[in-house]
Design a protein around this motif. Structure first.
Motif, short mmCIF file in Angstrom:
data_model
loop_
_atom_site.label_atom_id
_atom_site.label_comp_id
_atom_site.label_asym_id
_atom_site.label_seq_id
_atom_site.Cartn_x
_atom_site.Cartn_y
_atom_site.Cartn_z
N ALA A 45 0.82 -1.22 0.00
CA ALA A 45 0.00 0.00 0.00
C ALA A 45 0.85 1.27 0.00
N ILE A 46 2.14 1.15 0.29
CA ILE A 46 3.03 2.31 0.32
C ILE A 46 3.63 2.51 -1.07
N PHE A 47 3.45 3.70 -1.64
CA PHE A 47 4.00 4.04 -2.94
C PHE A 47 5.43 4.52 -2.73
N ARG A 48 6.41 3.86 -3.40
CA ARG A 48 7.83 4.14 -3.17
C ARG A 48 8.51 4.64 -4.45
N ILE A 49 9.25 5.74 -4.30
CA ILE A 49 10.01 6.32 -5.40
C ILE A 49 11.45 6.49 -4.96
N LEU A 50 12.39 6.06 -5.80
CA LEU A 50 13.82 6.29 -5.58
C LEU A 50 14.33 7.21 -6.67
N MET A 51 14.96 8.32 -6.27
CA MET A 51 15.56 9.27 -7.20
C MET A 51 17.08 9.11 -7.11
N ILE A 52 17.75 8.88 -8.23
CA ILE A 52 19.20 8.75 -8.27
C ILE A 52 19.74 9.89 -9.11
N GLY A 53 20.59 10.74 -8.53
CA GLY A 53 21.14 11.81 -9.34
C GLY A 53 21.72 12.95 -8.54
N GLN A 54 21.66 14.12 -9.13
CA GLN A 54 22.28 15.29 -8.54
C GLN A 54 21.23 16.21 -7.94
N SER A 55 21.52 17.47 -7.79
CA SER A 55 20.63 18.39 -7.08
C SER A 55 19.26 18.52 -7.73
N HIS A 56 19.16 18.32 -9.04
CA HIS A 56 17.85 18.39 -9.69
C HIS A 56 16.97 17.22 -9.24
#
Length: 181
Positions: A45-56
């Motif tokens: 039920a938990i929506f998970r997002i991983l962002m890989i990168g720089q300040s943007h």
């Protein structure tokens, strides 16, 4: 004359229409999808997002929290940011070397922020069953055509799909490019 010509062409069109009826159907190419549940209903039920990168990517992760809070007020979410301002080839080398050179931050439901230094992409990709993994690179290489044709995006995409839990979706966060002087 037009009527006679159309009368003669009609049987030819019908022959062409029925010519494919007796042939074997084309083989379908499908990619098998593993639909085996790997987490409890509460976890799913938990929506998970991983962002890989720089300040943007960091900026986007904070904005995504606001969007998720507004658009899914009754759903829990977790947004994680894996920060290091590097080119894709440097991210790839860090994956190959399992370098823990990233700053990892998790934001739960837009407010609970937990930061962890010395993290690797290898660990982050496997930490949760991510619904979405977004990656971007340092801004300057994005203006170089070779950055999009040298195979790095393909390599990183394949790595994530092979190492993340089944069902993950991918996105590339293409930021604005700077003018070349």
């Amino acid at each position: 004359m037009k009527k006679i010509l159309s009368f003669l062409l009609c049987p030819l069109l019908l022959l062409g229409l029925f010519a494919g009826c007796g042939s074997e159907p084309a083989a379908e190419t499908t990619v098998p999808v593993d639909t085996t549940p790997t987490q409890s209903p509460e976890e799913a039920a938990i929506f998970r997002i991983l962002m890989i990168g720089q300040s943007h990517a960091q900026d986007a992760s904070w904005l995504v929290c606001d969007v998720l809070s507004a658009e899914m007020p009754d759903r829990q979410f977790l947004v994680a940011d894996l920060y290091q301002p590097l080119h894709l080839d440097q991210h790839i080398q860090n994956i190959k070397d399992k370098n823990p050179v990233y700053k990892y931050a998790e934001i739960t439901n837009g407010s609970n922020l937990v930061k962890t230094p010395n993290y690797s992409i290898n660990v982050a990709v496997k930490k949760h069953q991510w619904d979405l993994i977004v990656f971007n690179e340092a801004t300057w290489p994005q203006i170089n055509d070779a950055s999009h044709t040298n195979g790095d995006i393909q390599w990183l995409t394949e790595y994530i799909l092979e190492n993340a839990a089944p069902g993950v979706q991918l996105a590339y966060n293409a930021t604005w490019s700077h003018p070349v002087t």
